[in-house]
Design a protein around this motif. Structure first.
Motif, mmCIF file in Angstrom:
data_model
loop_
_atom_site.group_PDB
_atom_site.id
_atom_site.type_symbol
_atom_site.label_atom_id
_atom_site.label_comp_id
_atom_site.label_asym_id
_atom_site.label_seq_id
_atom_site.Cartn_x
_atom_site.Cartn_y
_atom_site.Cartn_z
ATOM 1 N N CYS A 17 -30.919 69.306 41.095
ATOM 2 C CA CYS A 17 -30.254 68.168 41.728
ATOM 3 C C CYS A 17 -28.742 68.385 41.773
ATOM 4 O O CYS A 17 -28.098 68.090 42.787
ATOM 5 C CB CYS A 17 -30.595 66.887 40.981
ATOM 6 N N GLY A 18 -28.173 68.892 40.697
ATOM 7 C CA GLY A 18 -26.733 69.147 40.668
ATOM 8 C C GLY A 18 -26.309 70.173 41.703
ATOM 9 O O GLY A 18 -25.292 70.000 42.388
ATOM 10 N N LEU A 19 -27.085 71.233 41.843
ATOM 11 C CA LEU A 19 -26.777 72.250 42.851
ATOM 12 C C LEU A 19 -26.936 71.689 44.264
ATOM 13 O O LEU A 19 -26.132 71.988 45.150
ATOM 14 C CB LEU A 19 -27.673 73.474 42.656
ATOM 15 N N THR A 20 -27.963 70.854 44.456
ATOM 16 C CA THR A 20 -28.175 70.220 45.759
ATOM 17 C C THR A 20 -27.006 69.293 46.100
ATOM 18 O O THR A 20 -26.484 69.313 47.219
ATOM 19 C CB THR A 20 -29.495 69.422 45.758
ATOM 20 N N LYS A 21 -26.593 68.492 45.119
ATOM 21 C CA LYS A 21 -25.474 67.569 45.330
ATOM 22 C C LYS A 21 -24.195 68.342 45.647
ATOM 23 O O LYS A 21 -23.432 67.964 46.535
ATOM 24 C CB LYS A 21 -25.271 66.692 44.095
ATOM 25 N N PHE A 22 -23.948 69.438 44.920
ATOM 26 C CA PHE A 22 -22.754 70.249 45.166
ATOM 27 C C PHE A 22 -22.781 70.825 46.578
ATOM 28 O O PHE A 22 -21.771 70.790 47.294
ATOM 29 C CB PHE A 22 -22.640 71.365 44.127
ATOM 30 N N MET A 42 -25.072 62.085 46.654
ATOM 31 C CA MET A 42 -26.451 62.338 47.093
ATOM 32 C C MET A 42 -26.910 63.687 46.600
ATOM 33 O O MET A 42 -26.195 64.664 46.815
ATOM 34 C CB MET A 42 -26.491 62.299 48.615
ATOM 35 N N PRO A 43 -28.079 63.759 45.994
ATOM 36 C CA PRO A 43 -28.969 62.719 45.470
ATOM 37 C C PRO A 43 -28.545 62.303 44.058
ATOM 38 O O PRO A 43 -27.734 62.970 43.427
ATOM 39 C CB PRO A 43 -30.332 63.410 45.444
ATOM 40 N N SER A 44 -29.121 61.232 43.576
ATOM 41 C CA SER A 44 -28.809 60.729 42.244
ATOM 42 C C SER A 44 -29.404 61.655 41.185
ATOM 43 O O SER A 44 -30.620 61.813 41.098
ATOM 44 C CB SER A 44 -29.365 59.315 42.065
ATOM 45 N N ASN A 45 -28.530 62.255 40.401
ATOM 46 C CA ASN A 45 -28.967 63.176 39.354
ATOM 47 C C ASN A 45 -29.751 62.449 38.263
ATOM 48 O O ASN A 45 -30.781 62.932 37.798
ATOM 49 C CB ASN A 45 -27.731 63.861 38.751
ATOM 50 N N HIS A 46 -29.257 61.277 37.863
ATOM 51 C CA HIS A 46 -29.942 60.510 36.817
ATOM 52 C C HIS A 46 -31.357 60.121 37.265
ATOM 53 O O HIS A 46 -32.310 60.206 36.498
ATOM 54 C CB HIS A 46 -29.142 59.252 36.465
ATOM 55 N N SER A 47 -31.482 59.702 38.518
ATOM 56 C CA SER A 47 -32.801 59.319 39.038
ATOM 57 C C SER A 47 -33.739 60.511 39.100
ATOM 58 O O SER A 47 -34.930 60.388 38.823
ATOM 59 C CB SER A 47 -32.662 58.694 40.425
ATOM 60 N N ALA A 48 -33.204 61.667 39.456
ATOM 61 C CA ALA A 48 -34.031 62.876 39.512
ATOM 62 C C ALA A 48 -34.526 63.263 38.122
ATOM 63 O O ALA A 48 -35.689 63.634 37.948
ATOM 64 C CB ALA A 48 -33.240 64.024 40.139
ATOM 65 N N GLY A 112 -21.343 54.874 40.934
ATOM 66 C CA GLY A 112 -22.697 54.393 41.163
ATOM 67 C C GLY A 112 -23.371 55.092 42.330
ATOM 68 O O GLY A 112 -22.854 56.056 42.901
ATOM 69 N N HIS A 113 -24.539 54.586 42.682
ATOM 70 C CA HIS A 113 -25.334 55.178 43.751
ATOM 71 C C HIS A 113 -25.833 54.110 44.718
ATOM 72 O O HIS A 113 -26.085 52.975 44.323
ATOM 73 C CB HIS A 113 -26.561 55.907 43.178
ATOM 74 N N THR A 114 -26.022 54.526 45.960
ATOM 75 C CA THR A 114 -26.679 53.664 46.941
ATOM 76 C C THR A 114 -28.189 53.771 46.732
ATOM 77 O O THR A 114 -28.671 54.674 46.031
ATOM 78 C CB THR A 114 -26.338 54.099 48.378
ATOM 79 N N LYS A 115 -28.915 52.875 47.345
ATOM 80 C CA LYS A 115 -30.379 52.922 47.239
ATOM 81 C C LYS A 115 -30.936 54.224 47.826
ATOM 82 O O LYS A 115 -31.892 54.778 47.295
ATOM 83 C CB LYS A 115 -30.987 51.699 47.923
ATOM 84 N N LEU A 116 -30.338 54.710 48.908
ATOM 85 C CA LEU A 116 -30.792 55.966 49.514
ATOM 86 C C LEU A 116 -30.571 57.142 48.558
ATOM 87 O O LEU A 116 -31.459 57.997 48.404
ATOM 88 C CB LEU A 116 -30.070 56.223 50.838
ATOM 89 N N GLU A 117 -29.424 57.189 47.889
ATOM 90 C CA GLU A 117 -29.158 58.270 46.936
ATOM 91 C C GLU A 117 -30.154 58.231 45.779
ATOM 92 O O GLU A 117 -30.625 59.273 45.323
ATOM 93 C CB GLU A 117 -27.720 58.149 46.406
ATOM 94 N N ILE A 118 -30.481 57.026 45.330
ATOM 95 C CA ILE A 118 -31.464 56.871 44.251
ATOM 96 C C ILE A 118 -32.840 57.304 44.726
ATOM 97 O O ILE A 118 -33.549 58.037 44.026
ATOM 98 C CB ILE A 118 -31.472 55.420 43.734
ATOM 99 N N CYS A 119 -33.229 56.880 45.914
ATOM 100 C CA CYS A 119 -34.549 57.259 46.459
ATOM 101 C C CYS A 119 -34.671 58.769 46.628
ATOM 102 O O CYS A 119 -35.720 59.349 46.323
ATOM 103 C CB CYS A 119 -34.796 56.562 47.796
ATOM 104 N N MET A 120 -33.608 59.411 47.077
ATOM 105 C CA MET A 120 -33.652 60.865 47.231
ATOM 106 C C MET A 120 -33.735 61.551 45.863
ATOM 107 O O MET A 120 -34.401 62.572 45.717
ATOM 108 C CB MET A 120 -32.429 61.359 48.017
ATOM 109 N N GLY A 121 -33.073 60.983 44.854
ATOM 110 C CA GLY A 121 -33.189 61.514 43.499
ATOM 111 C C GLY A 121 -34.609 61.379 42.972
ATOM 112 O O GLY A 121 -35.148 62.292 42.341
ATOM 113 N N LEU A 123 -37.348 61.180 44.805
ATOM 114 C CA LEU A 123 -38.181 62.117 45.567
ATOM 115 C C LEU A 123 -38.033 63.538 45.023
ATOM 116 O O LEU A 123 -39.035 64.231 44.786
ATOM 117 C CB LEU A 123 -37.810 62.066 47.049
ATOM 118 N N LEU A 124 -36.806 63.953 44.799
ATOM 119 C CA LEU A 124 -36.567 65.296 44.266
ATOM 120 C C LEU A 124 -37.165 65.446 42.867
ATOM 121 O O LEU A 124 -37.863 66.424 42.574
ATOM 122 C CB LEU A 124 -35.064 65.588 44.236
#
Length: 135
Positions: A17-22, A42-48, A112-121, A123-124
């Motif tokens: 997730c960190g590499l994807t976000k970077f 994007m994406p939320s690392n904590h959620s992932a 913080g994160h948006t709902k989309l960033e959390i959802c993508m986290g 999913l990942l």
């Protein structure tokens, strides 16, 4: 690897997730965005991370296991926090940074994160948990 699957899954989720976000930040900014490493985005690392563990437990032990209930509860707490409390802290940082022109160090605004960033986290993380759980 199966002996350590519960130990390494959250680490692998954090790394991927960190590499994807970077990569996403670098593409958006059209530069190496080392200064954007951290909270928010994007994406939320904590959620992932929490989703990878919850999904791993679900796929390995089933959704009726007590461990899955605990993991799911923790995941909800982390995701609610990312979308509400931490997002509001970021909004407060924006306002404080605008008020104090003499402040030498600006507060971090991307927290913080948006709902989309959390959802993508989620999913990942779920894909990682499934992949590692079925290996």
């Amino acid at each position: 690897m199966q002996n350590y699957i519960y130990l390494i899954t959250p680490f692998i989720a954090w790394l991927i997730c960190g590499l994807t976000k970077f990569a996403i930040n670098c593409l958006k900014e059209r530069r190496l965005a080392f200064d954007l490493i951290g909270y928010g985005g994007m994406p939320s690392n904590h959620s992932a991370i929490v989703s990878s563990m919850a999904s791993l437990i679900a796929f390995k032990e089933g959704i009726n296991s007590p461990a899955f209930g605990v993991a799911l509860t923790l995941a909800f707490i982390v995701m609610l926090d990312a979308n509400s409390l931490r997002k509001q802290i970021g909004e407060h940082a924006v306002a404080i940074n605008q008020l104090d022109n003499y402040q030498t160090i600006n507060l971090r605004e991307r927290i913080g994160h948006t709902k989309l960033e959390i959802c993508m986290g989620v999913l990942l993380g779920t894909c990682i948990g499934y992949t590692l759980g079925s290996a």
